[in-house]
Design an enzyme around this catalytic site. Structure first.
Site, PDB file in Angstrom:
ATOM      1  N   ALA A 172      25.525  11.207 -44.677  1.00  0.00           N
ATOM      2  CA  ALA A 172      24.788  10.331 -45.589  1.00  0.00           C
ATOM      3  C   ALA A 172      23.481  10.973 -46.045  1.00  0.00           C
ATOM      4  O   ALA A 172      23.164  10.966 -47.240  1.00  0.00           O
ATOM      5  CB  ALA A 172      24.519   8.991 -44.914  1.00  0.00           C
ATOM      6  N   ILE A 203      28.596   4.512 -41.220  1.00  0.00           N
ATOM      7  CA  ILE A 203      28.621   5.726 -42.026  1.00  0.00           C
ATOM      8  C   ILE A 203      27.942   6.846 -41.248  1.00  0.00           C
ATOM      9  O   ILE A 203      26.968   6.625 -40.548  1.00  0.00           O
ATOM     10  CB  ILE A 203      27.997   5.543 -43.427  1.00  0.00           C
ATOM     11  CG1 ILE A 203      26.496   5.370 -43.374  1.00  0.00           C
ATOM     12  CG2 ILE A 203      28.625   4.393 -44.163  1.00  0.00           C
ATOM     13  CD1 ILE A 203      25.857   5.498 -44.731  1.00  0.00           C
ATOM     14  N   CYS A 204      28.503   8.016 -41.351  1.00  0.00           N
ATOM     15  CA  CYS A 204      27.983   9.183 -40.639  1.00  0.00           C
ATOM     16  C   CYS A 204      26.580   9.503 -41.154  1.00  0.00           C
ATOM     17  O   CYS A 204      26.394   9.778 -42.343  1.00  0.00           O
ATOM     18  CB  CYS A 204      28.913  10.373 -40.852  1.00  0.00           C
ATOM     19  SG  CYS A 204      28.306  11.896 -40.095  1.00  0.00           S
ATOM     20  N   VAL A 205      25.610   9.447 -40.267  1.00  0.00           N
ATOM     21  CA  VAL A 205      24.220   9.641 -40.670  1.00  0.00           C
ATOM     22  C   VAL A 205      23.979  11.039 -41.236  1.00  0.00           C
ATOM     23  O   VAL A 205      23.281  11.192 -42.250  1.00  0.00           O
ATOM     24  CB  VAL A 205      23.248   9.312 -39.510  1.00  0.00           C
ATOM     25  CG1 VAL A 205      23.420  10.265 -38.343  1.00  0.00           C
ATOM     26  CG2 VAL A 205      21.806   9.305 -39.984  1.00  0.00           C
TER      27      VAL A 205
END
Length: 128
Positions: free
Chosen positions: A82, A77-79
């Site tokens: 997120a 997941i794209c930090v």
């Protein structure tokens, strides 16, 4: 054939994530290799372990987790996306002074480099 999937829709409220999950299952059933799923924008909500669907609904968050456990599919997941949406792992929660984390087990906070790598190493990248 080697595939990567990009999911930009939340676990509930749109069809994107559930369509991506069904596509992932079909790929594996047909003998293709699903290397990774990258969750971007609203898609990061698929990694929130606090999601609690009704008892008669499919639990998509746990479905993704099972895909990881059973088939070794990387769930990135794209930090940045997120953190903007309140999805954090233990390390980020500590860094930000938050009381707890809510990243579902099996998911990994990653940068866009994970998506770039998947694009370079897979035959197809499909976005939902």
């Amino acid at each position: 054939m080697r595939f990567a999937i990009v999911v930009t829709g939340p676990a509930y409220g749109t069809q994107q994530a559930s369509s991506a999950f069904q596509f992932a299952q079909a790929l594996i059933a047909e003998g293709h290799k699903l290397s990774s799923v990258f969750f971007y924008r609203e898609g990061v909500y698929n990694a929130n372990h606090l999601t609690s669907p009704a008892s008669d609904e499919f639990d998509l968050v746990r479905g993704w987790q099972q895909l990881n456990a059973q088939h070794g599919v990387a769930l990135n997941i794209c930090v940045a996306a997120a953190l903007r949406r309140g999805v954090v792992d233990e390390m980020e929660a500590g860094r930000l002074g938050l009381a707890s984390s809510n990243l579902q087990q099996g998911f990994t906070l990653s940068g866009l480099g994970a998506l770039a790598e998947a694009s370079l190493t897979c035959d197809r990248v499909v976005q939902f």
